[in-house]
Design an enzyme around this catalytic site. Sequence first.
Site, PDB file in Angstrom:
ATOM      1  CG  HIS A 124      -3.127   3.410   2.129  1.00  0.00           C
ATOM      2  ND1 HIS A 124      -3.595   3.035   1.073  1.00  0.00           N
ATOM      3  CD2 HIS A 124      -3.132   2.581   2.729  1.00  0.00           C
ATOM      4  CE1 HIS A 124      -3.866   1.845   0.911  1.00  0.00           C
ATOM      5  NE2 HIS A 124      -3.559   1.464   2.197  1.00  0.00           N
ATOM      6  CG  ASN A 139      -6.416  -0.925   1.641  1.00  0.00           C
ATOM      7  OD1 ASN A 139      -5.717  -0.428   0.336  1.00  0.00           O
ATOM      8  ND2 ASN A 139      -5.926  -1.289   2.597  1.00  0.00           N
ATOM      9  CB  CYS A 158      -0.940  -0.051   1.435  1.00  0.00           C
ATOM     10  SG  CYS A 158      -2.277  -1.202   1.223  1.00  0.00           S
TER      11      CYS A 158
HETATM   12  N1  ACO Z   1     -17.789  -8.771  10.457  1.00  0.00           N
HETATM   13  C1  ACO Z   1     -18.196  -8.724  11.993  1.00  0.00           C
HETATM   14  N2  ACO Z   1     -17.414  -9.085  12.809  1.00  0.00           N
HETATM   15  C2  ACO Z   1     -16.319  -9.031  12.658  1.00  0.00           C
HETATM   16  C3  ACO Z   1     -15.603  -8.948  11.443  1.00  0.00           C
HETATM   17  C4  ACO Z   1     -16.599  -9.019  10.458  1.00  0.00           C
HETATM   18  N3  ACO Z   1     -16.213  -8.357   9.092  1.00  0.00           N
HETATM   19  N4  ACO Z   1     -14.332  -8.924  11.512  1.00  0.00           N
HETATM   20  C5  ACO Z   1     -13.997  -9.037  12.679  1.00  0.00           C
HETATM   21  N5  ACO Z   1     -14.924  -9.200  13.328  1.00  0.00           N
HETATM   22  C6  ACO Z   1     -15.092  -9.499  14.897  1.00  0.00           C
HETATM   23  C7  ACO Z   1     -13.844  -9.982  15.599  1.00  0.00           C
HETATM   24  O1  ACO Z   1     -13.871 -11.218  15.549  1.00  0.00           O
HETATM   25  C8  ACO Z   1     -14.077  -9.411  16.764  1.00  0.00           C
HETATM   26  O2  ACO Z   1     -14.826  -9.851  17.642  1.00  0.00           O
HETATM   27  P1  ACO Z   1     -14.846 -10.504  19.136  1.00  0.00           P
HETATM   28  O3  ACO Z   1     -14.713  -9.192  20.029  1.00  0.00           O
HETATM   29  O4  ACO Z   1     -16.052 -11.515  19.763  1.00  0.00           O
HETATM   30  O5  ACO Z   1     -13.389 -11.166  19.349  1.00  0.00           O
HETATM   31  C9  ACO Z   1     -14.531  -7.965  16.714  1.00  0.00           C
HETATM   32  O6  ACO Z   1     -15.305  -7.960  15.546  1.00  0.00           O
HETATM   33  C10 ACO Z   1     -13.726  -7.064  16.826  1.00  0.00           C
HETATM   34  O7  ACO Z   1     -12.549  -7.218  15.801  1.00  0.00           O
HETATM   35  P2  ACO Z   1     -11.421  -6.363  15.580  1.00  0.00           P
HETATM   36  O8  ACO Z   1     -10.295  -6.916  14.883  1.00  0.00           O
HETATM   37  O9  ACO Z   1     -10.469  -5.907  17.015  1.00  0.00           O
HETATM   38  O10 ACO Z   1     -11.975  -4.957  15.073  1.00  0.00           O
HETATM   39  P3  ACO Z   1     -11.286  -3.805  14.606  1.00  0.00           P
HETATM   40  O11 ACO Z   1     -12.016  -2.777  15.219  1.00  0.00           O
HETATM   41  O12 ACO Z   1      -9.817  -3.752  14.972  1.00  0.00           O
HETATM   42  O13 ACO Z   1     -11.365  -3.677  13.001  1.00  0.00           O
HETATM   43  C11 ACO Z   1     -10.057  -4.027  11.015  1.00  0.00           C
HETATM   44  C12 ACO Z   1     -10.834  -4.743  12.521  1.00  0.00           C
HETATM   45  C13 ACO Z   1     -11.302  -3.232  10.432  1.00  0.00           C
HETATM   46  C14 ACO Z   1      -9.475  -4.891  10.311  1.00  0.00           C
HETATM   47  C15 ACO Z   1      -9.143  -2.958  11.544  1.00  0.00           C
HETATM   48  O14 ACO Z   1      -8.239  -3.646  12.617  1.00  0.00           O
HETATM   49  C16 ACO Z   1      -8.133  -2.615  10.515  1.00  0.00           C
HETATM   50  O15 ACO Z   1      -8.626  -1.486   9.834  1.00  0.00           O
HETATM   51  N6  ACO Z   1      -6.963  -2.778  10.768  1.00  0.00           N
HETATM   52  C17 ACO Z   1      -6.010  -2.525   9.774  1.00  0.00           C
HETATM   53  C18 ACO Z   1      -5.996  -3.004   8.455  1.00  0.00           C
HETATM   54  C19 ACO Z   1      -5.344  -2.564   7.075  1.00  0.00           C
HETATM   55  O16 ACO Z   1      -5.172  -1.346   7.242  1.00  0.00           O
HETATM   56  N7  ACO Z   1      -4.746  -3.379   6.522  1.00  0.00           N
HETATM   57  C20 ACO Z   1      -4.143  -3.092   5.258  1.00  0.00           C
HETATM   58  C21 ACO Z   1      -2.810  -2.530   5.843  1.00  0.00           C
HETATM   59  S1  ACO Z   1      -2.214  -1.722   4.205  1.00  0.00           S
HETATM   60  C22 ACO Z   1      -1.601  -2.796   3.095  1.00  0.00           C
HETATM   61  O17 ACO Z   1      -0.534  -2.855   3.034  1.00  0.00           O
HETATM   62  C23 ACO Z   1      -2.585  -3.559   2.290  1.00  0.00           C
END
Ligand code: ACO
Length: 332
Positions: free
Chosen positions: A243, A273, A116
């Site tokens: 980004h 993304n 990214c």
């Molecule tokens: N739908 C419903 N529930 C979900 C989903 C989903 N799609 N995904 C995860 N959950 C659940 C989890 O299991 C967890 O449940 P629990 O509380 O019972 O354990 C709960 O939702 C919270 O999960 P988290 O992972 O803590 O949620 P968070 O608020 O961190 O959001 C996310 C997750 C959106 C992935 C966030 O962490 C994020 O955006 N991280 C950065 C990701 C990113 O930018 N990646 C790309 C990097 S750039 C590149 O190089 C491509």
Amino acid sequence: MPEPARCSAVVCGVGASLPAHTVSNEDLAAQLDTSDTWIHQRTGISHRHVTQPGTSTADLATQAAARALKSAGRRHVDAVVLATATPDDQLPATAPAVASRLGLHEACAFDVAAVCTGFVYALATATGLITAGTAHSALVIGADRLSHLCACDDRTTRPLFGDGAGALVLRRGTPGEPGSTGPFILGSDGEHAGLLRAPHGGHLRMQGPELFRHAVTRMSTAAQAAARAAGWPLQDIDHLVPHQANARITNAVSDRLHIPPHARLSNIADRGNTSAASIPLLLSEASADGRLQAGHRLLICAFGAGLTWGATTLTWPALPAHPERSQPCTTT
Ligand code: ACO
């Protein structure tokens, strides 16, 4: 004491390409254990564009680049630098095929792999080619199809990623001229490579919450350093161009930098993304719909798997109006 640059790389064209097919949160909720509400609240994403079988990374990159060349009123550049994490083959690189399809026979053409952050790395590389005198002009393209690296049943990655491409044309210019790329801040930390990884032939595996924290810290620190290196006080920034990983990430970065809501450029709601494509796609769309005006001061920052990060500044140039700039790709 380094000698002051005698020339600069200047943006003179912009273009983008999106696949026509869109996937909504409701579409995903019909296939995965998720909901529109969860995805929207946690990421800010409502839709993403996804390529269908038959559309390659080179297809998206070629269309975005052709539009950027048209907006620059040029047929030729000396170099094609393509940022992608989803090249069409393991080898050769995708850039030479794109150059050839654009009629840029014998142009220097290569891929940059920084996920990214790839577009910022590619922009820095092309700027270096121009300021060193190796090239007089260059296409800098970001094109990715990360949706195809997500496992069908993975609710943690599929909601995030979409496909697309964006491109800028750079030419040789004078330092300080509108459109000149600013100083670049680039970095990496391979110790955390496991936070987002797709092994050869495998699907993306992501540790979202930890990546989230790194993304906020690295993008804000790099953006601050780039603004400082350019001599721009943060209050003089017209638009932060981050980004597009997650609306909560970009809001946290903007808050740290005290960038007010009206100065935060975003298209994540309808694009997701798009990895290396996200910044040039956003620039292209914001230029086409009038959010970007000549003379606006942009602070660009990115973060990606690797980990990698980068930032730079750019004063948006006067570009001719070009209605095709952000229209969807005509391929499937
Ligand atoms: N739908 C419903 N529930 C979900 C989903 C989903 N799609 N995904 C995860 N959950 C659940 C989890 O299991 C967890 O449940 P629990 O509380 O019972 O354990 C709960 O939702 C919270 O999960 P988290 O992972 O803590 O949620 P968070 O608020 O961190 O959001 C996310 C997750 C959106 C992935 C966030 O962490 C994020 O955006 N991280 C950065 C990701 C990113 O930018 N990646 C790309 C990097 S750039 C590149 O190089 C491509």
